[in-house]
Scaffold this active site. Structure first.
Site, PDB file in Angstrom:
ATOM      1  N   TRP A   1       0.834  -1.211   0.000  1.00  0.00           N
ATOM      2  CA  TRP A   1       0.000   0.000   0.000  1.00  0.00           C
ATOM      3  C   TRP A   1       0.859   1.246   0.000  1.00  0.00           C
ATOM      4  O   TRP A   1       0.553   2.213  -0.699  1.00  0.00           O
ATOM      5  CB  TRP A   1      -0.983  -0.020   1.175  1.00  0.00           C
ATOM      6  CG  TRP A   1      -1.958  -1.158   1.081  1.00  0.00           C
ATOM      7  CD1 TRP A   1      -2.112  -2.184   1.973  1.00  0.00           C
ATOM      8  CD2 TRP A   1      -2.908  -1.414   0.028  1.00  0.00           C
ATOM      9  NE1 TRP A   1      -3.082  -3.042   1.533  1.00  0.00           N
ATOM     10  CE2 TRP A   1      -3.582  -2.602   0.352  1.00  0.00           C
ATOM     11  CE3 TRP A   1      -3.238  -0.752  -1.156  1.00  0.00           C
ATOM     12  CZ2 TRP A   1      -4.587  -3.149  -0.456  1.00  0.00           C
ATOM     13  CZ3 TRP A   1      -4.229  -1.293  -1.974  1.00  0.00           C
ATOM     14  CH2 TRP A   1      -4.885  -2.471  -1.621  1.00  0.00           C
TER      15      TRP A   1
ATOM     16  N   ASP B   1      -1.685   6.500   6.518  1.00  0.00           N
ATOM     17  CA  ASP B   1      -2.743   5.579   6.109  1.00  0.00           C
ATOM     18  C   ASP B   1      -3.011   4.666   7.304  1.00  0.00           C
ATOM     19  O   ASP B   1      -2.131   3.905   7.727  1.00  0.00           O
ATOM     20  CB  ASP B   1      -2.240   4.773   4.901  1.00  0.00           C
ATOM     21  CG  ASP B   1      -3.261   3.769   4.370  1.00  0.00           C
ATOM     22  OD1 ASP B   1      -4.279   3.531   5.049  1.00  0.00           O
ATOM     23  OD2 ASP B   1      -3.013   3.213   3.282  1.00  0.00           O
TER      24      ASP B   1
ATOM     25  N   LYS C   1     -12.180  -2.039   6.726  1.00  0.00           N
ATOM     26  CA  LYS C   1     -11.405  -2.917   7.590  1.00  0.00           C
ATOM     27  C   LYS C   1     -11.951  -2.884   9.007  1.00  0.00           C
ATOM     28  O   LYS C   1     -12.188  -3.918   9.594  1.00  0.00           O
ATOM     29  CB  LYS C   1      -9.928  -2.503   7.611  1.00  0.00           C
ATOM     30  CG  LYS C   1      -9.023  -3.042   6.503  1.00  0.00           C
ATOM     31  CD  LYS C   1      -9.365  -2.645   5.126  1.00  0.00           C
ATOM     32  CE  LYS C   1      -8.558  -3.297   4.044  1.00  0.00           C
ATOM     33  NZ  LYS C   1      -7.605  -2.433   3.385  1.00  0.00           N
TER      34      LYS C   1
HETATM   35  C1  LIG Z   1      -7.074  -2.028   2.153  1.00  0.00           C
HETATM   36  C2  LIG Z   1      -6.034  -0.981   2.246  1.00  0.00           C
HETATM   37  C3  LIG Z   1      -5.902   0.000   1.246  1.00  0.00           C
HETATM   38  C4  LIG Z   1      -6.774   0.033   0.016  1.00  0.00           C
HETATM   39  O1  LIG Z   1      -8.035   0.469   0.381  1.00  0.00           O
HETATM   40  P1  LIG Z   1      -9.185   0.715  -0.724  1.00  0.00           P
HETATM   41  O2  LIG Z   1     -10.243   1.328   0.138  1.00  0.00           O
HETATM   42  O3  LIG Z   1      -9.543  -0.624  -1.279  1.00  0.00           O
HETATM   43  O4  LIG Z   1      -8.660   1.633  -1.743  1.00  0.00           O
HETATM   44  C5  LIG Z   1      -4.941   0.970   1.416  1.00  0.00           C
HETATM   45  N1  LIG Z   1      -4.127   0.978   2.480  1.00  0.00           N
HETATM   46  C6  LIG Z   1      -4.214   0.046   3.454  1.00  0.00           C
HETATM   47  C7  LIG Z   1      -3.273   0.094   4.612  1.00  0.00           C
HETATM   48  C8  LIG Z   1      -5.163  -0.976   3.348  1.00  0.00           C
HETATM   49  O5  LIG Z   1      -5.249  -1.899   4.305  1.00  0.00           O
END
Ligand SMILES: *Cc1c(COP(=O)(O)O)cnc(C)c1O
Length: 361
Positions: free
Chosen positions: A102, A172, A196
């Site tokens: 990511w 993030d 998540k």
């Molecule tokens: C799942 C995830 C993403 C991607 O998220 P989307 O909402 O599918 O774009 C980005 N960063 C992290 C840390 C993730 O776990």
């Protein structure tokens, strides 16, 4: 009814309390005679839902008044572009730390909009650790520093935050939002895809310090401008109304049933300890992450034998433990044990692993 223990990395398990409440309110929300899904986002009933979600988030996360909470769409992946478009506007450069897929994707997107400096990376050992935080040297002229605080695929978490001086820290937190208290004032921007730990897919939450909401780069699409969403209270266009309602219920559950993020953290630590302790002593299974970088949310593990891994995934699924297959870049297994996974779910998984170990050692 037989609900499985779902170890998916996302979309993931929801608290049963939340699903039941949503189910009770499905056909008729309060006295409105309609489902939340059917409401105008401009109605006063919906206004109350979105503002209550925001105020619960502010209370749970202790978000200071000089931060805006934005309810957006496009996933965390859209933030990979929104961040540079809106923040790489002074010196047109930013620092990135690569700790997994990511953060790599976030960095690749930023390169389209300015100069990117990779400060550190753990790619050399398949992202199984977080690089030495104290040894990181950040550019004081950078417009921001970007990190991925919890790495969903590899099961690592930053043991502490980096010192970035006056440079805003952007993180993030998709796979750890609401799992433990965070000092929001240490960050310029926090962002998360909701699917998540915060609610269903379709909602992206951005928490941004007000002074960072500024004129974006020229040519930035309207929908990619933080200022537009902030000025319009996340109502510039139709927000993901139902996902916001569900996120509000998750927050209500955290507040009323769990008792806040300190308590949630204790429960998450308890769950993670059960699994990590077992992995430390198992003769068959072993964790793939270096001590000191362990995630509380995502726990990858392997047997060391691909065929046995496959057998484990198949047998665990048949026994009601689903989505344990690891990410294709790591192999093996991964148990995501987000807020909604009960302690009993982790205990039951470990009991199943013990039995599998006895039968296959
Ligand atoms: C799942 C995830 C993403 C991607 O998220 P989307 O909402 O599918 O774009 C980005 N960063 C992290 C840390 C993730 O776990």
């Amino acid at each position: 009814m037989s609900r499985v223990y779902n170890f998916s990395a996302g979309p993931s398990m929801m608290p049963e309390w939340v699903l039941k409440k949503a189910s009770n309110e499905m056909l008729e929300y309060g006295a409105t005679g309609q489902s939340v899904m059917e409401m105008s986002h401009r109605s006063k009933e919906y206004e109350a839902i979105i503002r209550s979600c925001e105020s619960l988030l502010r209370e749970l996360m202790n978000i200071p008044d000089n931060y805006k909470v934005l309810f957006l769409q496009g996933g965390a992946s859209s933030q990979f572009a929104m961040i540079p478009l809106n923040l790489m506007t002074k010196n047109h450069k930013a620092d990135y730390v690569t700790t997994g897929q990511w953060s790599k994707k976030a960095m690749a997107e930023a390169k389209r909009y300015g100069t990117v400096n990779e400060v550190a990376s753990s790619a050399d050992k398949t992202f199984s650790y977080i690089p030495d935080v104290d040894a990181m040297k950040f550019d004081p002229e950078a417009d921001y520093v970007h990190i991925t605080l919890n790495n969903t695929i590899y099961g690592t978490k930053w043991p502490k935050l980096p010192e970035t001086g006056n440079v805003p820290l952007v993180a993030d937190i998709s796979s750890m939002a609401l799992s433990e208290p965070l000092d929001v004032s240490k960050f310029g921007v926090l962002y998360a895809g909701a699917q998540k730990n915060m609610g269903p897919a379709g909602l992206t939450v951005v928490i941004i310090r007000e002074d960072l909401i500024r004129e974006p780069q020229e040519g930035t699409p309207t929908m990619f401008q933080y200022k537009i969403h902030a000025d319009n209270g996340s109502m510039y266009n139709t927000p993901p109304t139902y996902s916001i309602y569900m996120c509000g219920l998750v927050c209500q559950w955290l507040k009323e049933e769990i008792g806040g993020l300190e308590n949630m953290k204790k429960i998450n630590e308890e769950k993670a300890a059960i699994l990590y302790d077992f992995l430390d002593h198992s003769k068959l299974f072993k964790g793939t992450v270096e001590p000191g970088s362990l995630s509380l949310m995502n726990v990858p593990f392997v047997t060391g034998d691909e065929e046995l891994d496959k057998k484990f995934v198949a047998e665990s699924k048949a026994a009601g433990f689903v989505n344990l297959k690891g990410h294709r870049t790591v192999g093996g297994m991964r148990a995501s044990i987000y807020n909604a996974m009960p302690v009993e779910g982790v205990k039951a998984l470990v009991a199943f692993m013990k039995k599998f170990e006895e039968e296959n050692a």
